[in-house]
Enzyme design. Structure first.
Site, PDB file in Angstrom:
ATOM      1  CB  SER A  37     119.485  73.261  33.352  1.00 55.62           C
ATOM      2  OG  SER A  37     120.750  73.862  33.458  1.00 55.62           O
TER       3      SER A  37
ATOM      4  CE  LYS B   3     118.916  69.595  37.613  1.00 54.09           C
ATOM      5  NZ  LYS B   3     118.845  70.808  36.748  1.00 54.09           N
TER       6      LYS B   3
ATOM      7  CB  SER C  50     122.221  71.132  35.259  1.00 54.96           C
ATOM      8  OG  SER C  50     121.019  71.776  35.620  1.00 54.96           O
TER       9      SER C  50
END
Length: 470
Positions: free
Chosen positions: A179, A80, A155
């Site tokens: 997330s 990420k 996210s």
């Protein structure tokens, strides 16, 4: 017919050892599928094919010499964009962030590199990870492969999309209010938020003690393999565990017979649960009874900790934007700016009260609950994926606040317990539903054990290519 795109990390290791497949073949296959699918889903913010192939070639050489680093050597992974990768930028979904190469690997990144993993790239996220959907000023809109007219959640948006399409076997995400679990639920993959501190973090998140690091994968075993690597201690994180993790793969086949499991459809609150999600998750909970556990419908007796969350969340946003002037803020996600401005108005005493006393009170309540129950089950989310490009569904009474449709995830960031999103079927529109499994603080192994038992009984649905709007 078995294809590379269908293989798990655990299966790849066995095939490498038998010399029936090579890391270079796997990397080239993954890169080709990323090239094919990326225009439809937009899951990557950094790709670097020469680096990927060099890592794959090095792994292949080790396997041929009988000197593989371990079971993850040569396994393709993604990172990420709020986690450091030496040589690649770390922009956290912000167009204002520098595109200069980051100088060091984050702890989890370093552990995957040491394990011989092959880095495919960095995945998309909303700006500073502030919301549960998948768009940002930097990368635009990321789409859900189960229906590209819907969003993947956030996210860890790109990570979940890549996991769903098996663009790499292990995908590092972060979870400050859901997330990892939110996008795992929308994209039909397994996502684990480990106990806080089990996976070291550096640099520290602005969300502080809310922020956990964890894997998103197609199988529970692949997450267990990932946790064996990324759960190793790292001195850069003073809040992380100082001892190595157990072997999380060791107990995956023990089942759930004899466990005491609580099923809570709404955590005792007023969450607006979609009828199909309610039915699918209830059926999933009853599966544990068939597997030999005692399942009782009972709420943990906690109040919605939204005020605690927003005190900590908005203060973190304010910290993230404290050096950004008005001109810069005008180029950022307006919702992030609004939350940061809310955080700027929080008094220090109120922040400390939320950080220490309110968090501790909720954690104590859950600790008492887990004296009666080994695990807690809830829906991960009360709804399936909704229209892409929105923070909340157009209909359903959720208003404009994205936390209103995530009331079942963020309580366990406040308590720092392990929690996993487990695929449990598809709606009539073909969108994934997800069951959340929550364990007592530190009992990550039991959460994964229960998830693996459920996976064996109810194999997860798969998507092989992006599906157009249904």
């Amino acid at each position: 017919m078995t294809t590379i795109a269908s293989l798990s990390a655990a299966e790849l290791g066995d095939l490498y050892a038998a010399r029936e497949l090579s890391p270079v073949e796997v990397a080239r296959d993954a890169l080709a599928r990323i090239e094919r699918f990326e225009p439809e889903v937009n899951a990557f913010v950094v790709r670097d094919e020469p680096v990927t192939l060099a890592m794959a070639q090095a792994a292949e050489a080790r396997w041929l010499k009988g000197e593989a680093f371990g079971p993850l050597d040569g396994v393709p992974v993604t990172i990420k964009d709020n986690l450091g990768v030496a040589g690649w930028p770390m922009r956290r979904g912000s167009a204002l962030a520098s595109d200069a190469p980051f100088q060091q690997d984050a702890p989890a990144t370093a552990r995957l590199r040491e394990a011989g993993c092959v880095f495919l790239g960095k995945t998309t996220m909303p700006e500073y990870g502030w919301k549960g959907v998948g768009d940002s000023p930097l990368s635009g809109i990321t789409r859900n492969p189960w229906d590209v007219s819907t969003g993947p959640g956030g996210s860890s948006s790109g990570a979940a999309v890549a996991a769903a399409l098996n663009l790499g076997c292990i995908h590092l995400g972060t979870d400050g209010a859901g997330s990892v679990r939110i996008p795992a639920a929308f994209c039909g993959v397994f996502g684990l938020k480990p106990t806080y501190g089990r996976v070291p973090a550096w640099p520290a998140s602005v969300m502080g003690f809310l922020a956990h690091l964890g894997p998103l994968t197609r199988t529970v075993r692949d997450s267990a393999l990932a946790m064996n690597a990324i759960g190793q201690p790292d001195a850069r994180d003073m809040t992380a565990f100082k001892h190595p993790p157990p072997d999380f793969t060791a107990g995956l086949d023990r089942g759930v017979r004899g466990l005491r499991i609580a099923w809570s459809p709404r955590l005792g609150g007023d969450a607006l649960v979609d009828p199909e999600i309610a039915a699918l998750t209830h059926a999933a909970a009853l599966t544990f009874r068939e597997l030999g556990a005692t399942v009782e419908e009972v709420d943990p007796g906690i109040d919605d900790p939204i005020a605690t969350l927003m005190t900590l969340w908005s203060a973190g946003a304010a910290l993230a934007l404290r050096s950004t002037d008005a001109a810069g803020r005008a180029q950022m996600d307006p919702g992030l700016v609004a939350v940061a401005e809310m955080g700027e108005r929080i008094e220090s005493a109120a922040y400390v009260d939320a950080l220490l006393y309110q968090r501790n009170a909720l954690a104590y309540q859950m600790a008492q609950f887990h004296e009666r129950f080994d695990l807690l089950l809830t829906p991960t989310l009360p709804l399936p994926a909704f229209a892409v490009g929105r923070n909340t569904p157009e209909h359903g009474g959720y208003g404009e606040d994205w936390t209103r449709w995530t009331p079942l995830t963020y309580p366990f960031n406040i308590t720092q317990q392990p929690a996993a999103a487990v695929p449990c079927g598809l709606t009539s529109a073909g969108l994934p539903a997800s069951l959340q499994i929550v364990g007592a603080f530190g009992n990550d192994a039991l959460v994964m054990q229960a998830a693996a038992s459920f996976e064996s009984a109810r194999p997860f649905a798969r998507v092989d290519a992006p599906i157009k709007s249904i």
